[in-house]
Each structure stands twice: as C-alpha cells, then as structure tokens.
Design an enzyme around this catalytic site. Sequence first.
Site, PDB file in Angstrom:
ATOM      1  N   HIS A 144       0.817  -1.209   0.000  1.00 60.03           N
ATOM      2  CA  HIS A 144       0.000   0.000   0.000  1.00 60.03           C
ATOM      3  C   HIS A 144       0.857   1.268   0.000  1.00 60.03           C
ATOM      4  O   HIS A 144       0.351   2.354  -0.272  1.00 60.03           O
ATOM      5  CB  HIS A 144      -0.984   0.006   1.182  1.00 60.03           C
ATOM      6  N   ASP A 174      -0.097  -7.882   1.297  1.00 54.35           N
ATOM      7  CA  ASP A 174       0.258  -6.465   1.318  1.00 54.35           C
ATOM      8  C   ASP A 174       1.776  -6.284   1.234  1.00 54.35           C
ATOM      9  O   ASP A 174       2.373  -5.520   1.978  1.00 54.35           O
ATOM     10  CB  ASP A 174      -0.290  -5.778   2.573  1.00 54.35           C
ATOM     11  N   SER A 253       4.914   1.562   7.907  1.00 58.93           N
ATOM     12  CA  SER A 253       4.556   0.422   7.064  1.00 58.93           C
ATOM     13  C   SER A 253       5.699   0.058   6.127  1.00 58.93           C
ATOM     14  O   SER A 253       6.318   0.924   5.502  1.00 58.93           O
ATOM     15  CB  SER A 253       3.308   0.752   6.238  1.00 58.93           C
TER      16      SER A 253
END
Length: 300
Positions: A144, A174, A253
């Site tokens: 993402h 992801d 992230s």
Amino acid sequence: MKRAALYGSASRPRKTAAPTAPPGPPRSKPPRAARLAGFARRHDKALVFVAGLALAGLAFLAREALRPPAPPALDQEAVDSAVLRTLKTHSLPAKAAEAAESVRESVVRVQSLPDGAVNAGHKNVEVGSGVVIVDDGTILTALHVVRGADRIVVTFYDGSESEAALLAARPDHDLAVIRAKKIPDDLPPATLGSSARLRPGDGVVAVGFPFGLGPSVSAGVVSGLDREFRSQDGRALLKGLIQFDAAVNPGSSGGPLVTFDGEVVGVVSAILNPASRTFLGIGFATTMEDAGSAVGMPPF
C-alpha cells in the site's frame, strides 16, 4: 794319614760391583689442565650425559621460577560477588538498541511520488519504510506504500537516494518487492529469521519512518501470532500475521520487525485503529515466510 787341607785366614778377593750412573733430576707430574683433558677424553660420553642432565635441571628450575602463581580457587560466593560488582559498575547494552543497530544500515525510507513531485513535501507523496534483503538493492516494503506510484524513491542509511522499480506485488500479503537503481557501496542486507520460533512475550523492535521521521525505533513484545486483519478499504484480508505492541504509525509500514537476536521476522503492514491512523497499541506484521515466497526465496 792324609790331612785335610787347611785354609788360610786371608779372605777371598770380593767382586767389584759395576759403577752406576749418577741419579738424574726427579720426574715432574703432568700439569692439572693436561690431567683434566685426559680425564675428559677417557670419560667423554659420561660427561656429556651429566651435562645434559644439569642443563635440563636448570631449565626446569628457571621455568618454575618464571611461572605465575596459580590463581586462588573461586567458590560460588566469590563468583556471585564478582557478578554483582560488575552489574553495579558497568551498564549492559540494551537488547532493543542492539537489535536496532543490527538493521540500521538495511532500513530505507520509501517515497511514492506522482509525476512531477520532486520532494516529500508534495501533498500526494506517500512515505513508508522498507528493508534491504539482497545486497543488489532488492527491498521489501508494504504494497500500500507504493501502489499506484508513478515514481518510487528510496533513501539509504547514508542519505543517498535512488529511484526504484517495482519488481513484484503480493496483494494477499500487502507486500511489494522493489529494487533500487543505484546503491551505496557495501550495502548490507538484513538477517532474515523465521517466525516459527516466536512466542508471545518475545521482545521485538520496529524500525522505520513514522510520519517521515527516522529511522525511528520502538520496542515491545510479540502479543499474538497467526492473526487476521482486514484493510480499512475492505479489499484485503491479511492472514497469518504477527501481532505486536511496539509503537508504529503511518510511515512505519514496510519497515522490519526485528527480534532481540537481530533477525527480521516480519514486515510491518497495519495498525489496529478503526477511528484514526494513529497507533493505539496493536500492530501487525507479515511473516518473513510469506515475504520470502513473495520474492521467490526458499522457505526457512
């Protein structure tokens, strides 16, 4: 009658002894040095043997004289006292600090830029983190972070920057694999580990760029294993996640989750907070087993 002949009183003439030569000078004894030399020639083998024994004895005595005295035997009380004294006078390095140092040069900042964006201040720039897993500049990050990017720029530990290309994507985990076009000299990859050895309560650190700040380090523990999480847009259900409580925020992230042994066991993928994007205590990381399958690495 015949009479025996009588002998007169005159004695027979004595035989004269032969004259002797006059005595010469007394013979002198050989010098002491000559006597010793003769003794040495007659007993050379025995003397060599005795000399060897004497030298060996001198060498032994010299060695014993130079030998340091044996240390006194330590009992358990003395050992305990020494340990306590060391703990009081020396600060032990923090395990979290050692874990963070082990990956410091392998963590990168990842910027996802639209066309025309030239710096991280652009309003459409997505900032995340990544970890180098191969010394050719191959990097793992969260999908993402780079999804839909026109340009991907990574910043290395030494401040150098490089554009990167997207090599592979795994939406079900992801995960994204990117590769930098230029890399620093001697770029070290992180040491990867298996999540199979993790237990709830094991210490971990998360390293990354929360809100673009970093590299930043936060420490915590594994709080659960084999968790599930559905992304906020509802498009992906992530499974087999590591749950941890080390603080992470937007920008973290894609960064590594590292054990206190210095092994990367996961890639930070999400935080559990339906109300906002700030951290409230629960984060999730994709395991390195799933990350390895994303880049074609053999399982642990």
